[in-house]
Each structure stands twice: as structure tokens, then as C-alpha cells.
Design a protein around this motif. Sequence first.
Motif, mmCIF file in Angstrom:
data_model
loop_
_atom_site.group_PDB
_atom_site.id
_atom_site.type_symbol
_atom_site.label_atom_id
_atom_site.label_comp_id
_atom_site.label_asym_id
_atom_site.label_seq_id
_atom_site.Cartn_x
_atom_site.Cartn_y
_atom_site.Cartn_z
ATOM 1 N N HIS A 37 -30.102 107.152 4.225
ATOM 2 C CA HIS A 37 -29.769 106.522 2.909
ATOM 3 C C HIS A 37 -30.440 105.319 2.276
ATOM 4 O O HIS A 37 -31.506 105.134 3.429
ATOM 5 N N SER A 38 -30.089 105.114 0.846
ATOM 6 C CA SER A 38 -31.366 103.675 0.138
ATOM 7 C C SER A 38 -30.222 103.791 -1.091
ATOM 8 O O SER A 38 -28.816 104.137 -0.855
ATOM 9 N N SER A 39 -30.883 103.327 -2.117
ATOM 10 C CA SER A 39 -30.407 103.232 -3.002
ATOM 11 C C SER A 39 -31.095 102.904 -4.092
ATOM 12 O O SER A 39 -31.501 102.739 -4.662
ATOM 13 N N LEU A 40 -30.146 102.798 -5.761
ATOM 14 C CA LEU A 40 -31.255 102.454 -6.620
ATOM 15 C C LEU A 40 -30.347 101.029 -6.979
ATOM 16 O O LEU A 40 -29.373 100.785 -7.475
ATOM 17 N N ASN A 41 -31.643 100.267 -7.240
ATOM 18 C CA ASN A 41 -31.208 98.888 -7.641
ATOM 19 C C ASN A 41 -31.506 98.819 -9.070
ATOM 20 O O ASN A 41 -32.502 99.893 -9.324
#
Length: 326
Positions: A37-41
Motif C-alpha cells: 500500500h501507498s497513498s496519494l498526498n
Amino acid sequence: MFEALMIRRAEGVVTTRLEQIAPDTLPEGDVSVQVSHSSLNYKDAMAITRGTPVVRRFPMVPGIDLAGQVVHSDDPVYQPGDQVIATGWGLGESHWGGLAGMARLPGRWLLPRPGNLSARQAMGIGTAGFTAMLCVMALEDGGVTPASGPIIVNGAGGGVGGMAIMLLAQLGYEVVVVTGRPQLHAYLTSLGATEILPRDTLSPTGKALETARWAGGIDVVGGEALATMCASIRHGGTVAACGLAGGMNLPLTVAPFILRNVRLQGIDSVMCPRPRRMAAWARLARDVDPTRLDSMLHDAPLNDAIVTAPRILAGHIRGRTVITIA
């Protein structure tokens, strides 16, 4: 081979697309992680849509956050199978980041994932929640407690603002928020906001000191809004500043600092020392309300990152976007 979001620049033109990457092309590092998993900042969204000024070298895999499992380690601290997270340290800017199936990075950048947080939850928190917790800890370091009075949070609709509201409310603070998006009122109230004010609340008036209204503040905007916030803090209060969406200039006087003993504490989550990181993540694992956190999260696969990024920049997405890699 694994899939990665790759930003390239050729003849001054920046492009972003999904590519198949071989493990031997990964940058130097002593730990290899299979990213789940990662994220969008906001910073990721800028990198994906514009490249510069976020990306400092090309080609680049964006993603300032990652969570996954160690598959190889030359660092004695980590063993294959360990569940780890990483935020900051130049990931997605000067070192390939988390929007890929694999990452290789220095072991000192990694932290063990807290056992009571899933990889999805850890990335739902990510840099935004980590930064928000550093802001909360700065208020505490300044002696601001729930008994001190209300805390104002600017930029409430974003990831840092939303996480700050949730954390402050969980800790018993009265939370006043400022937003330019009235459609978010119900959402912000659900996170724990007790009062919602319009954006012009922090518009400049030209006064050196405003009416002392708040015991502390968390600002992700900077510029004139931060200046007005500082001028509106009660005696002995603290403001934690962590953003510059409203500009880098700070048009204020020394009056809040020498007449009201106000503290302005800058927050840097990128190069934050490891002991402070460990303390902040221990607090996050303890203080985050899983139900409220889940209400903030949007899930998207890696191949949706490119189309989601401009929506984040346009302010069309509230809360946090978690990217599922595998």
C-alpha cells in the motif's frame, strides 16, 4: 518484473505512466520491500501532474509513503517477512518512492509497522497523519492542554487538517476549523469539529494583534492565514505550522510573540529524527480512532493514481487516498 508509476522528463517535457520495472533498476539501499500500500498526498499529486518542483531527479517513482513486507535486508535490524512503513526522507522526490510493487531504501528510513494497524490503516494515516501528530505534540510541548481552550485548525478539508481534527478531538480538545468548502461541514463535524468557520476568518486586517480567541492552532496554509492565526492566539499559546499552500511569505509583526508569549513551531515531517518518528507513530497507533479514520479514507488501485492526482490538486477529494499496490 513489477509495476511502477514512473515520471520521466525528456527535452523539457514531463510524462507519467505505468511501466514494468526490473528489480535490478531499483536505487541503492540495504533493504528491499514488497510494497502492498501507498497513498496519494498533495505532494505526490504535484509530482504526478507537474513533475517539478517536487521531483528533484528523473526518472522518479513518486509516493512519499509506503507500507509492505521486507523481502531482502542487509540491515541487521530487519529480516525478511518484517512488516514495515516509511514516510518522508526524500521518497518520491530524490529517491524512488512507494507507488510501485517494490522499493529499495536505507534501513534507517524504515519503521516497524505498529501491530495494531493494518498496512491500509498505516497508509491512511501516512505522512498526513504523521505530520498532524507532530503538530499535536508541538502543542503539547508548548503546554497547550484541552483545558487551555479551543484549538483552531486551518485547511480542514485536506489530509493533515482532517487527521489533526480527529486526533485533537480524540484527546479531548475543543476543535474549531476553518474551511472554504461548506459542503464538508457534516464530514468535519463527524471527525470531531465543534465549530466550523469560513475561510475569511483568517483574512488579514492589517492589525498587529487580533482578538485573542484560541489557545493554539494548526496551520497547513501559511502566508496571510498563518499570520492572522498567530495574531489571534491567546497568551502563552502555540501555533504549529506545516504547509505553504497559501504562500511562503509571512506578513506579521513580533507583537504576538513578545506581547502574548505566542510560540510558532515549524513542523518538518520529511527529515524528522527517528526517535521523534517512533514516538509519533506510537501515539498514532494508540490515539487514532479506527472508525473515524475509515470515514476519511478513499481506496484506489495503482492504475488510478494518474487520474486521481489532479482531483486532489483541485480540492475535489477530501480526506486521504490509499493506493493498493498488491
